[in-house]
Design a protein around this motif. Structure first.
Motif, mmCIF file in Angstrom:
data_model
loop_
_atom_site.group_PDB
_atom_site.id
_atom_site.type_symbol
_atom_site.label_atom_id
_atom_site.label_comp_id
_atom_site.label_asym_id
_atom_site.label_seq_id
_atom_site.Cartn_x
_atom_site.Cartn_y
_atom_site.Cartn_z
ATOM 1 N N UNK A 65 0.705 -1.053 -0.045
ATOM 2 C CA UNK A 65 -0.053 -0.302 -0.395
ATOM 3 C C UNK A 65 1.382 1.106 0.008
ATOM 4 N N UNK A 66 0.517 2.206 0.923
ATOM 5 C CA UNK A 66 0.777 3.483 0.894
ATOM 6 C C UNK A 66 2.835 3.380 1.124
ATOM 7 N N UNK A 67 2.694 2.410 1.548
ATOM 8 C CA UNK A 67 4.486 2.351 2.220
ATOM 9 C C UNK A 67 5.603 2.051 0.600
ATOM 10 N N UNK A 68 4.365 1.942 -0.507
ATOM 11 C CA UNK A 68 5.771 1.650 -1.236
ATOM 12 C C UNK A 68 5.853 3.633 -2.279
ATOM 13 N N UNK A 69 4.860 4.137 -1.668
ATOM 14 C CA UNK A 69 5.067 6.120 -2.083
ATOM 15 C C UNK A 69 6.578 5.779 -1.445
ATOM 16 N N UNK A 70 6.680 6.035 0.304
ATOM 17 C CA UNK A 70 8.088 6.077 1.316
ATOM 18 C C UNK A 70 9.226 5.229 0.129
ATOM 19 N N UNK A 71 9.186 4.256 -0.359
ATOM 20 C CA UNK A 71 10.063 3.469 -1.141
ATOM 21 C C UNK A 71 10.151 4.014 -2.545
ATOM 22 N N UNK A 72 9.456 4.770 -3.460
ATOM 23 C CA UNK A 72 9.612 5.638 -4.197
ATOM 24 C C UNK A 72 9.906 6.659 -3.646
ATOM 25 N N UNK A 73 9.342 7.281 -2.812
ATOM 26 C CA UNK A 73 10.661 8.564 -2.553
ATOM 27 C C UNK A 73 11.710 8.233 -1.889
ATOM 28 N N UNK A 74 12.061 7.773 -1.523
ATOM 29 C CA UNK A 74 13.495 7.520 -1.086
ATOM 30 C C UNK A 74 14.765 6.979 -2.616
ATOM 31 N N UNK A 75 13.631 6.470 -3.575
ATOM 32 C CA UNK A 75 14.621 5.860 -4.545
ATOM 33 C C UNK A 75 14.680 7.271 -5.401
ATOM 34 N N UNK A 76 13.842 7.849 -5.571
ATOM 35 C CA UNK A 76 13.444 9.532 -6.216
ATOM 36 C C UNK A 76 14.556 10.421 -5.534
ATOM 37 N N UNK A 77 14.777 10.408 -4.548
ATOM 38 C CA UNK A 77 15.781 10.920 -3.395
ATOM 39 C C UNK A 77 17.548 10.680 -4.038
ATOM 40 N N UNK A 78 17.222 8.835 -3.877
ATOM 41 C CA UNK A 78 18.845 8.561 -4.850
ATOM 42 C C UNK A 78 18.853 9.275 -5.717
ATOM 43 N N UNK A 79 18.360 8.630 -6.750
ATOM 44 C CA UNK A 79 18.009 9.344 -8.420
ATOM 45 C C UNK A 79 18.580 10.894 -8.032
ATOM 46 N N UNK A 80 18.167 11.430 -7.105
ATOM 47 C CA UNK A 80 18.637 13.333 -7.197
ATOM 48 C C UNK A 80 19.536 13.178 -6.769
ATOM 49 N N UNK A 81 20.258 12.663 -6.237
ATOM 50 C CA UNK A 81 21.900 12.870 -5.590
ATOM 51 C C UNK A 81 22.292 12.785 -6.488
ATOM 52 N N UNK A 82 22.542 11.789 -7.166
ATOM 53 C CA UNK A 82 23.111 11.378 -8.409
ATOM 54 C C UNK A 82 22.933 12.480 -9.469
ATOM 55 N N UNK A 83 21.921 12.874 -9.922
ATOM 56 C CA UNK A 83 21.797 14.088 -10.776
ATOM 57 C C UNK A 83 22.587 15.005 -10.089
#
Length: 95
Positions: A65-83
């Motif tokens: 459920x909503x927990x996946x939102x936080x996993x995807x948010x963490x993924x976006x944070x990881x990708x944004x640090x590389x960018x």
């Protein structure tokens, strides 16, 4: 202990992953093999830490459920640090 790990995670998710690996079995319970957390340690530390945390906290020992939102948010944070790192690196080269 959980609050201390949460505060340390804000500073360094890799440190918290290392501490979880040494003092806990959360990573081995959340992931089937040792390869995924090892790759996550080097490539996507926020995503690995968030997935393991929600896997352990959630009912039924899985991320739903909503927990996946936080996993995807963490993924976006990881990708944004590389960018951001790439943007800064190329910004210095052009000056």
């Amino acid at each position: 202990m959980g609050c201390l790990l949460a505060l340390l995670a804000l500073i360094s998710p890799r440190l918290v992953l290392f501490l979880l690996w040494i003092f806990s079995d959360v990573l081995s319970r959340a992931f089937d093999s040792w390869i995924v957390p090892l790759l996550g340690f080097f490539v996507l530390p926020w995503t690995t830490l968030t997935y393991a945390a929600f896997w352990d906290w959630g009912p039924g020992r899985h991320v739903t459920g909503f927990e996946w939102f936080f996993v995807v948010l963490a993924f976006v944070i990881d990708l944004s640090s590389y960018a951001e790192g790439r943007r800064v690196r190329y910004g210095r080269a052009w000056r």
